[in-house]
Enzyme design. Structure first.
Site, PDB file in Angstrom:
ATOM      1  NE  ARG A 265       8.960  -1.970   1.294  1.00 18.53           N
ATOM      2  CZ  ARG A 265       7.922  -2.804   1.227  1.00 18.53           C
ATOM      3  NH1 ARG A 265       7.179  -2.841   0.141  1.00 18.53           N
ATOM      4  NH2 ARG A 265       7.621  -3.605   2.238  1.00 18.53           N
TER       5      ARG A 265
ATOM      6  NE  ARG B  50       9.419  -3.910   8.582  1.00 18.68           N
ATOM      7  CZ  ARG B  50       8.576  -4.889   8.301  1.00 18.68           C
ATOM      8  NH1 ARG B  50       8.195  -5.712   9.245  1.00 18.68           N
ATOM      9  NH2 ARG B  50       8.106  -5.049   7.081  1.00 18.68           N
TER      10      ARG B  50
ATOM     11  CE1 TYR C 161      -3.920  -2.891   4.553  1.00 19.12           C
ATOM     12  CE2 TYR C 161      -5.977  -2.606   3.353  1.00 19.12           C
ATOM     13  CZ  TYR C 161      -4.685  -2.199   3.623  1.00 19.12           C
ATOM     14  OH  TYR C 161      -4.161  -1.100   2.988  1.00 19.12           O
TER      15      TYR C 161
END
Ligand code: NDP
Length: 236
Positions: free
Chosen positions: A14, A36, A142
């Protein structure tokens, strides 16, 4: 670029990874994606793998090598966010993001380098973020993981550059995917006001930069950080 290369994109089911895989397919390459869950785009070879698990990455490469040949181009794209203000960020919020975004890329690049060294050819592209250099409140984990990718690419460049291998970083700004769909309408409007281009980008606008970096025209570019951010991070 020379067509018919074997390409692996992590997190290709995606978002940006899916679009990168689509673009490589469109340009005539053999493309595998790790996922996954779900599947890569039509024409890709999907293998189950989790970048936090070195054994699963190794098994994925072995399967891809048997099906499509040695991996010549690898795009470390799989990534997660777990945003939280520093004071409230747990040890797990920090380490899980590092483990996926930074250690995950290390595992993938390390495994890919085996075949690339043998072939004396390789193209490594790491998907970082504008916040890797710009910083971002609520994203200490992040942002640290994404700036770490720059050191990774530059050290790989110094280690493997003489063997026909390049390693570069693409630093997207805000791209229309599930990751940014989590932002509220007000947040999205605020961010758009701070982006010189005044809009978010499509995943395809990142994908075409990645395929170009992996191509023959970019053979002498290595250790570079290429922003795809509408000017948001310029100067950083
Ligand atoms: P999405 O959230 O849409 O997709 C993330 C992808 O990463 C999915 O394919 C997901 O797989 C995969 N992934 C996450 N964790 C793992 C794991 N442990 N092992 C294997 N795969 C995993 O993200 P985007 O497409 O938006 O982002 C792709 C990359 O681009 C990320 O590295 C992100 O940090 C970066 N980026 C994105 C920006 C944006 O605005 N969207 C801006 C800057 C950088 P699954 O579906 O199985 O969970």
């Amino acid at each position: 670029m020379t067509t018919g290369r074997t390409v692996l994109v992590t997190g290709g089911n995606r978002g940006i990874g899916f679009s990168i895989a689509e673009e490589f397919i469109r340009q005539g390459h053999r493309v595998a994606v790790t996922a996954r869950s779900g599947e890569g785009p039509a024409g890709s070879w999907t293998v189950r793998a989790d970048v936090t698990d070195a054994a699963s990455i190794d098994a994925a490469f072995t399967e891809i090598e048997a099906a499509l040949g040695p991996v010549e181009v690898v795009v470390a794209n799989a990534g997660i966010t777990r945003d939280m203000l520093l004071m409230r960020m747990s040890e797990d919020d920090f380490t899980s993001v590092i483990d996926t975004n930074l250690s995950g890329a290390f595992r993938v690049v390390k495994r890919a380098s085996k075949g690339m060294l043998k072939a004396r050819f390789g193209r490594i592209v790491l998907i970082s973020s504008v916040v890797g250099l710009y910083g971002s409140a609520g994203q200490v984990n992040y942002s640290a993981s994404k700036s770490g990718l720059i050191g990774l690419a530059r050290s790989v460049t110094r280690e493997l550059g003489a063997r026909g291998i390049t390693a570069n970083v693409v630093a997207p700004g805000f791209i229309e995917t599930d990751m940014t769909a989590k932002l509220s309408e007000t947040q999205q409007a605020d961010y758009k006001r701070s982006i010189p281009a005044g809009r978010f980008a499509t995943p395809g606008e990142v994908a075409r930069v990645v395929t170009w970096l992996a191509g023959d025209d970019a053979a002498y570019i290595s250790g570079a950080v290429i922003p795809v951010d509408g000017g948001l991070g310029m100067g950083h």
